[in-house]
Design an enzyme around this catalytic site. Structure first.
Site, PDB file in Angstrom:
ATOM      1  N   LEU A   1      38.940  36.734  30.000  1.00  0.00           N
ATOM      2  CA  LEU A   1      38.876  34.870  30.022  1.00  0.00           C
ATOM      3  C   LEU A   1      39.044  35.173  31.487  1.00  0.00           C
ATOM      4  CD1 LEU A   1      39.601  32.769  28.090  1.00  0.00           C
ATOM      5  CD2 LEU A   1      41.807  34.144  27.912  1.00  0.00           C
TER       6      LEU A   1
ATOM      7  N   GLU B   1      39.806  34.421  35.310  1.00  0.00           N
ATOM      8  CA  GLU B   1      39.092  34.381  36.283  1.00  0.00           C
ATOM      9  C   GLU B   1      39.944  34.384  37.487  1.00  0.00           C
ATOM     10  OE1 GLU B   1      36.426  31.280  36.199  1.00  0.00           O
ATOM     11  OE2 GLU B   1      35.590  31.989  33.534  1.00  0.00           O
ATOM     12  N   PRO B   2      39.193  34.925  38.672  1.00  0.00           N
ATOM     13  CA  PRO B   2      39.588  35.092  40.035  1.00  0.00           C
ATOM     14  C   PRO B   2      40.906  33.331  40.532  1.00  0.00           C
ATOM     15  CG  PRO B   2      37.471  35.813  40.475  1.00  0.00           C
ATOM     16  CD  PRO B   2      37.652  34.785  39.243  1.00  0.00           C
TER      17      PRO B   2
ATOM     18  N   GLY C   1      44.580  32.264  35.626  1.00  0.00           N
ATOM     19  CA  GLY C   1      45.028  33.184  34.899  1.00  0.00           C
ATOM     20  C   GLY C   1      45.422  32.905  33.491  1.00  0.00           C
ATOM     21  N   SER C   2      46.731  32.354  34.056  1.00  0.00           N
ATOM     22  CA  SER C   2      48.006  31.832  32.944  1.00  0.00           C
ATOM     23  C   SER C   2      46.827  30.651  32.931  1.00  0.00           C
ATOM     24  CB  SER C   2      49.059  31.546  33.434  1.00  0.00           C
ATOM     25  OG  SER C   2      50.136  32.740  33.536  1.00  0.00           O
TER      26      SER C   2
ATOM     27  N   THR D   1      39.871  44.815  31.732  1.00  0.00           N
ATOM     28  CA  THR D   1      40.119  46.002  31.349  1.00  0.00           C
ATOM     29  C   THR D   1      39.008  46.679  30.809  1.00  0.00           C
ATOM     30  OG1 THR D   1      42.563  45.819  31.470  1.00  0.00           O
ATOM     31  CG2 THR D   1      41.541  48.045  30.419  1.00  0.00           C
TER      32      THR D   1
ATOM     33  N   GLN E   1      67.120  56.729  36.898  1.00  0.00           N
ATOM     34  CA  GLN E   1      68.256  56.525  37.488  1.00  0.00           C
ATOM     35  C   GLN E   1      68.974  57.594  36.269  1.00  0.00           C
ATOM     36  OE1 GLN E   1      69.294  54.445  39.806  1.00  0.00           O
ATOM     37  NE2 GLN E   1      71.503  55.162  39.614  1.00  0.00           N
TER      38      GLN E   1
ATOM     39  N   GLY F   1      67.538  61.434  41.774  1.00  0.00           N
ATOM     40  CA  GLY F   1      66.670  61.950  43.003  1.00  0.00           C
ATOM     41  C   GLY F   1      64.986  62.368  42.193  1.00  0.00           C
TER      42      GLY F   1
ATOM     43  N   GLU G   1      47.825  40.172  29.148  1.00  0.00           N
ATOM     44  CA  GLU G   1      47.760  39.317  27.396  1.00  0.00           C
ATOM     45  C   GLU G   1      49.116  38.125  27.334  1.00  0.00           C
ATOM     46  OE1 GLU G   1      46.092  39.789  25.509  1.00  0.00           O
ATOM     47  OE2 GLU G   1      45.466  42.026  25.820  1.00  0.00           O
TER      48      GLU G   1
END
Length: 391
Positions: A134, A136-137, A140-141, A167, A344, A348, A371
């Site tokens: 769906l 494309e460059p 998107g939204s 994907t 957290q 470390g 999505e």
């Protein structure tokens, strides 16, 4: 590299004995085939195609679809909990199953009986893996502004353009592709089922991502790809409505995957807090940390309840678009928050590659984007509450 913390199986809300037996299979498969290699293969950027082949052989790639076409005939309530289980072990696998289901949705929901009989059995249980095209460059939204064209040539269509952020791009056996067959806007878009080896179809080098390194995400180039009209799904101009319908279900898949990632992070944090000692006692004894773990667990349970309620609405044939957007929004935000807190808790050590929580945190981020970004989910929810924006 340390193994995952001992996993306390989530008590599942399964409606039938068949579903309970299914989960025995899923958990055994995950324990044997997914979890042991997840960290190593993600670090190496290796796509686990053999796992998807095994899932297909086991009947797990077509769970929410009809048994008539080799699907699993399972309600979405069950399917989503399977996704959560897979994603908790390795998001590349859970998300991959969700994307495959999304790629099958158009044909299963809008294809003719002849199309379904011809293509669906191989897609659902024949070892094939799907992708969904769906974005494309430059769209998107704003998906309705897509530019990839499908032009009629006799009884064929010729597809030209570029899809982005796909994907399984370059490794899928088939793609559900949305392309422009008419004028501007949503009404000029149609859906097509394109073989992965179609002449003129090529994949770019996969994107270099923050997380999900084992899952290839790539642009797809359509350079005069010829598709017979028999592979057009639904009516001309119906493609955008088909896409929106698929996305409602796909958002629930992302919500379930997010809760799986969050649950895995909580399991790691709880196990570490019980073992790590400071000032002569386990750090789990300190109230500040205990409260943090309690908040993490509460958010996960709330997210799970939200996606399951949306799934039950879907299974009952009732509207669920608003609840799907809420589930996607809440569950993915929860995954980001819980994984951050898990890092957290480990201090470390949580920031090192030696423990899985840093990978889980990196993977959680993408779930707030795919999505439909979480900003888009808020727009969807608001439209259900107060209608569209005035112009």
């Amino acid at each position: 590299m340390p193994e995952h913390a001992p996993h306390q199986p989530v008590e599942r809300q399964l409606p039938t004995e068949e579903a309970r037996d299914l989960f025995v299979l899923v958990r055994e498969l995950v324990k044997r085939e997914v979890t042991p290699r997840a960290a190593e293969e993600e670090d190496a950027g290796r796509f686990p195609r053999e796992v998807f082949s095994l899932l297909s052989e086991s009947g797990l790639l077509g769970l929410p679809y009809d048994a008539e076409f080799d699907g699993g005939d399972q309600p979405y309530e069950v399917y989503l909990q399977v996704l959560e289980e897979l994603a908790a072990a390795r998001l590349t696998v859970g998300l991959g199953v969700s994307v495959h289901s999304l790629a099958c949705h158009a044909l299963a929901g809008y294809g003719t009986k002849e199309q379904q009989a011809e293509f669906l059995p191989a897609m659902l249980g024949g070892g094939l893996l799907g992708g969904y095209c769906l974005s494309e460059p430059s769209s998107g939204s704003d998906a309705a502004s897509l530019r990839t064209k499908a032009e009629r040539d006799g009884d064929h269509w010729v597809l030209t353009g570029t899809k982005a952020w796909i994907t399984h791009g370059g490794v899928a056996d088939f793609y559900t592709v949305l392309a422009r067959t008419g004028g501007e806007g949503a009404k000029g878009i149609s859906a097509f089922l394109v073989p992965g080896d179609a002449e003129g179809l090529s994949a770019a080098v996969p994107e270099r991502k923050m997380g999900l390194k084992g899952s290839p995400t790539a642009q797809l180039h359509f350079d005069g790809v010829r598709i017979p009209d028999a592979r057009r799904i639904g009516e001309e101009g119906q493609g955008f409505a088909i896409a929106l319908s698929a996305l409602d279900s796909g958002r629930l898949g992302i919500a379930a995957c997010a809760i799986g990632v969050a649950q895995a992070a909580l399991d790691e944090a709880v196990a570490y807090a019980a073992e790590r000692r400071q000032f002569g006692r386990p750090i789990a004894d300190f109230q500040g940390l205990r409260f943090m773990l309690a908040d993490m667990a509460t958010q996960i349970e709330a997210g799970r309840a939200l996606y399951l309620e949306a799934a039950r609405l879907r299974d009952a044939g009732r509207p669920f678009s608003r609840q799907a957007a809420m589930a996607k929004l809440f569950c993915t935000d929860t995954a980001m928050r819980v994984t951050t807190d898990a890092v957290q808790v480990l201090g470390g050590y949580g920031y090192t590659l030696d423990f899985p929580v840093e990978r889980l945190m990196r993977e959680a981020k993408v779930l707030q984007i795919v999505e439909g970004t979480n900003q888009i989910q808020r727009m969807v929810i608001a439209r259900h509450l107060i209608g569209p924006e005035s112009r």
